[in-house]
Design a protein around this motif. Structure first.
Motif, mmCIF file in Angstrom:
data_model
loop_
_atom_site.group_PDB
_atom_site.id
_atom_site.type_symbol
_atom_site.label_atom_id
_atom_site.label_comp_id
_atom_site.label_asym_id
_atom_site.label_seq_id
_atom_site.Cartn_x
_atom_site.Cartn_y
_atom_site.Cartn_z
ATOM 1 N N GLN A 1 -58.726 -8.171 -62.020
ATOM 2 C CA GLN A 1 -58.577 -9.067 -60.871
ATOM 3 C C GLN A 1 -57.434 -8.619 -59.971
ATOM 4 O O GLN A 1 -57.519 -8.739 -58.748
ATOM 5 N N PRO B 1 -63.692 -10.963 -54.790
ATOM 6 C CA PRO B 1 -63.979 -11.216 -56.202
ATOM 7 C C PRO B 1 -65.481 -11.455 -56.380
ATOM 8 O O PRO B 1 -66.105 -12.142 -55.571
ATOM 9 N N ALA B 2 -66.049 -10.923 -57.434
ATOM 10 C CA ALA B 2 -67.489 -11.035 -57.666
ATOM 11 C C ALA B 2 -67.932 -12.491 -57.777
ATOM 12 O O ALA B 2 -69.041 -12.835 -57.362
ATOM 13 N N ARG B 3 -67.097 -13.353 -58.298
ATOM 14 C CA ARG B 3 -67.492 -14.758 -58.448
ATOM 15 C C ARG B 3 -67.676 -15.443 -57.099
ATOM 16 O O ARG B 3 -68.348 -16.461 -57.007
ATOM 17 N N GLN B 4 -67.092 -14.885 -56.032
ATOM 18 C CA GLN B 4 -67.166 -15.512 -54.708
ATOM 19 C C GLN B 4 -68.254 -14.940 -53.815
ATOM 20 O O GLN B 4 -68.528 -15.513 -52.766
ATOM 21 N N GLU C 1 -71.876 -14.082 -52.269
ATOM 22 C CA GLU C 1 -73.114 -14.846 -52.196
ATOM 23 C C GLU C 1 -74.223 -14.004 -51.586
ATOM 24 O O GLU C 1 -73.970 -13.011 -50.896
ATOM 25 N N TYR D 1 -68.098 -5.162 -63.622
ATOM 26 C CA TYR D 1 -67.317 -6.348 -63.969
ATOM 27 C C TYR D 1 -65.944 -6.239 -63.322
ATOM 28 O O TYR D 1 -65.275 -5.214 -63.445
ATOM 29 N N SER E 1 -63.870 -11.425 -62.999
ATOM 30 C CA SER E 1 -64.286 -12.783 -62.659
ATOM 31 C C SER E 1 -65.785 -12.987 -62.862
ATOM 32 O O SER E 1 -66.217 -14.076 -63.211
ATOM 33 N N ASP E 2 -66.584 -11.956 -62.632
ATOM 34 C CA ASP E 2 -68.038 -12.054 -62.727
ATOM 35 C C ASP E 2 -68.615 -10.641 -62.711
ATOM 36 O O ASP E 2 -67.883 -9.661 -62.546
ATOM 37 N N ARG F 1 -79.091 -13.320 -60.936
ATOM 38 C CA ARG F 1 -77.965 -12.379 -61.040
ATOM 39 C C ARG F 1 -77.672 -11.789 -59.670
ATOM 40 O O ARG F 1 -78.577 -11.556 -58.874
ATOM 41 N N LYS F 2 -76.397 -11.505 -59.416
ATOM 42 C CA LYS F 2 -75.994 -10.872 -58.161
ATOM 43 C C LYS F 2 -76.289 -9.379 -58.267
ATOM 44 O O LYS F 2 -75.900 -8.735 -59.243
#
Length: 114
Positions: A18, A28-31, A33, A63, A66-67, A100-101
């Motif tokens: 991170q 960050p991958a979690r953010q 869309e 990875y 975060s995601d 999945r992204k």
């Protein structure tokens, strides 16, 4: 210091990844869309060649602590340097496949091998 003594290796690795996201100026991958044009950075967890009846694909899970974002290269069986454990930065448009992204045929830059 106490955090480093009590945290698991996975937690420490996630924190380091991170920090790399921030250092590289990536999202960050979690953010990220669907539909966004993004730059993501992290470490490849898995790399799998998937023979298909129409087009072979090389898939790698990136990875960032975060995601996970799956990178998919269509028509490729292998790419030099794309291997588990390798750090890289990828750029492309995010799609969603099976919840999945995914980034198809991303532009990428390999980080220097440790």
């Amino acid at each position: 210091m106490l955090r480093r003594l009590t945290a698991s290796e996975a937690e420490i690795e996630a924190e380091e990844l991170q920090r790399d996201v921030e250092r590289h100026g990536c999202q960050p991958a979690r953010q990220v869309e669907r539909g966004q044009l993004v730059s993501v950075t992290g470490r490849l967890r898995t790399v799998v060649y998937t023979p298909r009846t129409t087009v072979p694909t090389l898939e790698a899970d990136l990875y960032d602590g975060s995601d996970v974002v799956t990178l998919v290269w269509l028509g490729r069986r292998q790419i030099a340097g794309i291997e588990p454990g390798r750090a890289l930065t990828a750029r492309g448009r995010v799609a969603i496949r099976d919840d999945r992204k995914v980034i198809y045929n991303p532009y990428y830059e390999l980080e220097a091998a440790p």
